[in-house]
Design an enzyme around this catalytic site. Sequence first.
Site, PDB file in Angstrom:
ATOM      1  N   HIS A 307       0.839  -1.288   0.019  1.00  0.00           N
ATOM      2  CA  HIS A 307       0.037  -0.190   0.123  1.00  0.00           C
ATOM      3  C   HIS A 307       0.845   1.414  -0.036  1.00  0.00           C
ATOM      4  O   HIS A 307       1.950   1.371   0.654  1.00  0.00           O
ATOM      5  CB  HIS A 307      -0.880  -0.026   1.161  1.00  0.00           C
ATOM      6  CG  HIS A 307      -1.850   1.080   0.978  1.00  0.00           C
ATOM      7  ND1 HIS A 307      -1.984   2.340   1.591  1.00  0.00           N
ATOM      8  CD2 HIS A 307      -3.415   1.012   0.831  1.00  0.00           C
ATOM      9  CE1 HIS A 307      -3.098   3.061   1.128  1.00  0.00           C
ATOM     10  NE2 HIS A 307      -3.924   2.000   0.712  1.00  0.00           N
ATOM     11  N   ASP A 364      -7.917  -4.812  -0.497  1.00  0.00           N
ATOM     12  CA  ASP A 364      -8.449  -5.540  -1.483  1.00  0.00           C
ATOM     13  C   ASP A 364      -8.336  -7.143  -1.572  1.00  0.00           C
ATOM     14  O   ASP A 364      -8.945  -7.785  -2.366  1.00  0.00           O
ATOM     15  CB  ASP A 364      -7.812  -4.818  -2.888  1.00  0.00           C
ATOM     16  CG  ASP A 364      -7.871  -3.165  -2.826  1.00  0.00           C
ATOM     17  OD1 ASP A 364      -6.749  -2.771  -3.182  1.00  0.00           O
ATOM     18  OD2 ASP A 364      -8.978  -2.876  -2.866  1.00  0.00           O
TER      19      ASP A 364
END
Length: 428
Positions: A307, A364
């Site tokens: 991320h 996700d």
Amino acid sequence: MSRTAELIIDGKSYKLPIIEGSEGEVAIEIGNLLEEVKVITLDPGYKNTGATKSAITFLDGDHGILRYRGYPIEQLAEKSSFIEVAYLLIFGELPTQPQLDKFTHDIKTHTLVHEDTKKILDGFPSTSHPMGVLASLFCSQTAFYPESLDPNRSAEGVYLSIVRSLAKMPTFAAWSYKNAVGHPVNYPDNSIDYCSRFLKMMFALPAEDYNVDPVVANALDKLLILHADHEQNCSTSTVRIVGSSKASIYSSISAGINALWGPLHGGANQEVIVMLENIRKDGGDTEKWINKAKDKNSGFRLMGFGHRVYKNFDPRAKIIKKAADDVLTKLGVNDPVLEIAQKLEEAALKDPYFVERRLYPNVDFYSGIIYRALGIPVDMFTVMFAIGRLPGWIAQWKEMRENKEPIGRPRQIYTGHTTRDYTSITKR
Ligand code: MLT
């Protein structure tokens, strides 16, 4: 005493103010730099550049902290509801029971969309990706509610646009799915809760007395909470910059939906499942694919890992992973890709290649597995992200407008031709 930073250019010193946020974050304010010296800062992707000051969401990437208006995401996911979290993000405080009841009622009042919306929907072939349909239907509200073109017309007008947005997003989302499968649309059932209403519009067949499984509705409510806001991510920054031109809330959010669609942003949850399915079809050899991910020449990248902000773990992924286990157990779902996902996660958390690069499962990675377990088709995963992110987009648009922020207009460093004269085509 206010802190300053010193910038020395060609031996000349410039003092720049330093500002500090409520959580100790520090920024050098460069807004006036260009007035003093012909120098701008350059930061493609704004990786280290703040676009605004905001009181909505706080992230601490080093410690995996995410808070909405100061409340830890872990507490909100466990104890709150999506509509209550939407109220918190948009209006800044947790609602009282009367406030929540009114907000819920006002949203229910606006779940229907103008019947002419179906004429727009009918223009989309069933091959259309639901995100493109959703962005168009959402923006079409500027046609049905032209008064919204003045974003600051009145507090009551802005509130009406907010409840209309929250009310109609699930209707547009379910209709974009029905268009993809060639089924007639369903109308919203206001006798049930927000998530159940959406699921019923999505899955009920004509004349079917469809009953939503509360396990599915509760899991979806938690997923929407986890996706509700995430400070200045790509789609939220898009909403802010479109809104900064005084465009309507509907066109600003429609732009955010389009930004979220990209596979590097909201589209990542769809790409994770596509990746897991490909690994399964290839025989499920996760070690082979882990090695391909390490091979720069393979062109293969593990989706759902790492991320931009979180440097150790995405707090939402930890919550979603537990929710995925719970949901699949309760629903008795035995998803072959879950086993592959768990093997990839185990490898990524132990393998020095991934640990050194801080490539750990993000939000996700597991959200796609839950959506599959809930029966949501892959093409609708990013639409689910949009439904969840809507309160955050609204809150950030509202904050930007209330703070009367200037129109967003970044600068550039020009690297093209210096001046040259036009030549006739006969001489080229
Ligand atoms: C999000 O929740 O928007 C994603 O994690 C991406 C981001 O924050 O940059």
